[in-house]
Design an enzyme around this catalytic site. Structure first.
Site, PDB file in Angstrom:
ATOM      1  N   GLU A  14     -40.843  14.277  40.960  1.00 39.69           N
ATOM      2  CA  GLU A  14     -42.102  13.708  41.496  1.00 39.69           C
ATOM      3  C   GLU A  14     -41.802  12.226  41.152  1.00 39.69           C
ATOM      4  OE1 GLU A  14     -45.729  16.210  39.906  1.00 39.69           O
ATOM      5  OE2 GLU A  14     -43.871  17.289  39.161  1.00 39.69           O
ATOM      6  N   SER A 143     -46.998  19.648  41.218  1.00 36.79           N
ATOM      7  CA  SER A 143     -47.173  18.975  42.360  1.00 36.79           C
ATOM      8  C   SER A 143     -46.765  19.925  43.859  1.00 36.79           C
ATOM      9  CB  SER A 143     -46.460  17.731  42.752  1.00 36.79           C
ATOM     10  OG  SER A 143     -47.109  16.788  41.871  1.00 36.79           O
ATOM     11  N   TYR A 208     -50.166  13.759  48.388  1.00 37.87           N
ATOM     12  CA  TYR A 208     -49.906  12.693  48.238  1.00 37.87           C
ATOM     13  C   TYR A 208     -49.852  11.626  49.533  1.00 37.87           C
ATOM     14  CZ  TYR A 208     -48.791  14.267  43.689  1.00 37.87           C
ATOM     15  OH  TYR A 208     -48.947  14.907  42.598  1.00 37.87           O
ATOM     16  N   ARG A 247     -56.708  18.672  34.921  1.00 37.12           N
ATOM     17  CA  ARG A 247     -57.495  18.894  35.932  1.00 37.12           C
ATOM     18  C   ARG A 247     -56.754  20.478  36.150  1.00 37.12           C
ATOM     19  NH1 ARG A 247     -54.313  17.029  40.210  1.00 37.12           N
ATOM     20  NH2 ARG A 247     -53.870  19.016  41.055  1.00 37.12           N
ATOM     21  N   ASP A 249     -56.830  24.012  38.808  1.00 39.04           N
ATOM     22  CA  ASP A 249     -56.871  24.258  39.946  1.00 39.04           C
ATOM     23  C   ASP A 249     -57.295  25.766  40.121  1.00 39.04           C
ATOM     24  OD1 ASP A 249     -56.191  21.539  40.811  1.00 39.04           O
ATOM     25  OD2 ASP A 249     -53.916  22.134  40.585  1.00 39.04           O
ATOM     26  N   GLU A 266     -53.799  27.192  37.610  1.00 39.17           N
ATOM     27  CA  GLU A 266     -53.082  26.417  36.542  1.00 39.17           C
ATOM     28  C   GLU A 266     -53.876  25.233  36.070  1.00 39.17           C
ATOM     29  OE1 GLU A 266     -49.557  25.474  38.556  1.00 39.17           O
ATOM     30  OE2 GLU A 266     -50.091  23.637  39.726  1.00 39.17           O
ATOM     31  N   ASN A 268     -53.260  20.994  35.322  1.00 35.01           N
ATOM     32  CA  ASN A 268     -52.124  19.951  35.196  1.00 35.01           C
ATOM     33  C   ASN A 268     -52.632  18.971  34.132  1.00 35.01           C
ATOM     34  OD1 ASN A 268     -50.971  17.530  35.946  1.00 35.01           O
ATOM     35  ND2 ASN A 268     -51.343  17.829  38.095  1.00 35.01           N
ATOM     36  N   GLY A 272     -52.198  13.356  38.964  1.00 35.97           N
ATOM     37  CA  GLY A 272     -51.970  12.037  39.719  1.00 35.97           C
ATOM     38  C   GLY A 272     -53.158  11.023  39.681  1.00 35.97           C
TER      39      GLY A 272
END
Length: 317
Positions: A14, A143, A208, A247, A249, A266, A268, A272
């Site tokens: 990443e 990601s 992205y 964050r 999800d 999950e 994070n 990002g």
């Protein structure tokens, strides 16, 4: 003036995303009045330590993604150096990066998770690990790197197994419905975003690339689902021992009643921070500008560092 060193780039799959995140963060912090330097860590750990030390930061803003950046590695280096840093600490970062370990922590906290199976590429080549449709993904990547959905009459299993290069595999049932995400600032959920994409799922490019996905804030979901997603995100942040920003999800199977179909995928710990990223969007929805968000993260890291230092002195005494 507070000195901040932004770590960006790094060694993971990443890297490009991290470079984009780091540049945006550095610009925002300068706008907010901080003295900012940037550092792109390479494979020489001694050089990384020397580079950080030479910049004499009051706080390190960790904008690294993936391995070394969010798996507890750089966190351990910074703990050893005694430098406060943004986002979660070593333990929370390491557990969150290991999807099976994180799911065990979520299940212990009573949070809704999908069943899973761990396997290697040879086992995937031999047979379907779960009834179709199912998802396979690396146990320790972020990601959506290496994620594949296998559906009925899908003949890609052997091809995926032959090209697998990410180590251990975690397989989970595919959950139909909507993709939702919730950012948490310490103990405050910001919003629920629905993510829609023309891709097969919310993959790396959808995350992205410009136009890769559409983000709807607030998500058009029933109040019960919104409230449950926010509560679960805060509980997941706490279950892992996260700090600062995280964050969570979710998938929501809207064919089931109420919030019954909501599943936590999950957390994070290094979300990002690019122009298309979800956390800055949710912060803006709450009236928090990008420079204000980055400045808050630096102040929070410095405060947490002082608190940890005081605790260490008390424990030593």
């Amino acid at each position: 003036m507070t000195r901040v060193t932004v770590l960006l780039g790094g060694l993971s799959n990443e890297r490009e995303v991290s470079l984009s995140s780091g540049r945006e963060i550095a610009s925002a912090l300068r706008e907010a009045g901080f003295e900012v330097t940037t550092l792109d860590p390479g494979p020489d750990l001694g050089a990384v330590v020397s580079g950080i030390a030479a910049s004499r930061p009051d706080v390190v803003f960790n904008a690294l993604h993936g391995r070394f950046g969010e798996d507890g590695s750089i966190q351990g280096v910074l703990d050893w150096m005694g430098i406060p840093y943004t986002h979660s600490g070593l333990r929370a970062s390491a557990v969150a990066m290991d999807k099976a370990a994180a799911k065990a922590a979520f299940a212990a906290a009573g949070l809704p998770v999908a069943p899973h199976r761990l396997l290697d590429a040879a086992e995937l080549a031999d047979a379907d690990p779960l009834p179709l449709p199912y998802v396979v993904k690396p146990l320790r990547e972020g990601s959506s790197v290496g994620v594949h959905i296998l559906r009925e009459r899908d003949n890609r299993r052997a091809e995926i197994a032959a090209g697998w290069r990410w180590g251990e595999i975690i397989a989970e049932p595919f959950i139909p419905g909507k993709e939702l995400t919730v950012a948490v600032m310490e103990d405050r959920p910001l919003a629920v975003t629905e993510i829609a994409t023309g891709h097969a799922f919310y993959d790396y490019d959808a995350k992205y690339a410009d136009g890769g996905s559409r983000h709807t804030i607030p998500a058009p979901v029933p109040d019960e689902v919104r409230d449950r997603a926010m509560a679960v995100a805060v509980a997941a942040h706490a279950a892992l021992g996260c700090r600062g920003i995280s964050r969570s999800d979710f998938r929501w199977d809207d064919s089931k009643p109420g919030a019954e179909g909501l599943i936590l995928l999950e957390v994070n710990t290094q979300p990002g921070m690019t122009p298309t990223s979800l956390v800055p969007e949710q912060a803006a929805y709450r009236g928090i500008s990008f420079p204000e968000l980055c400045a808050w993260m630096v102040r929070q890291a410095r405060h947490d560092g002082v608190q940890r230092g005081a605790k260490g002195m008390r424990d030593a005494a």
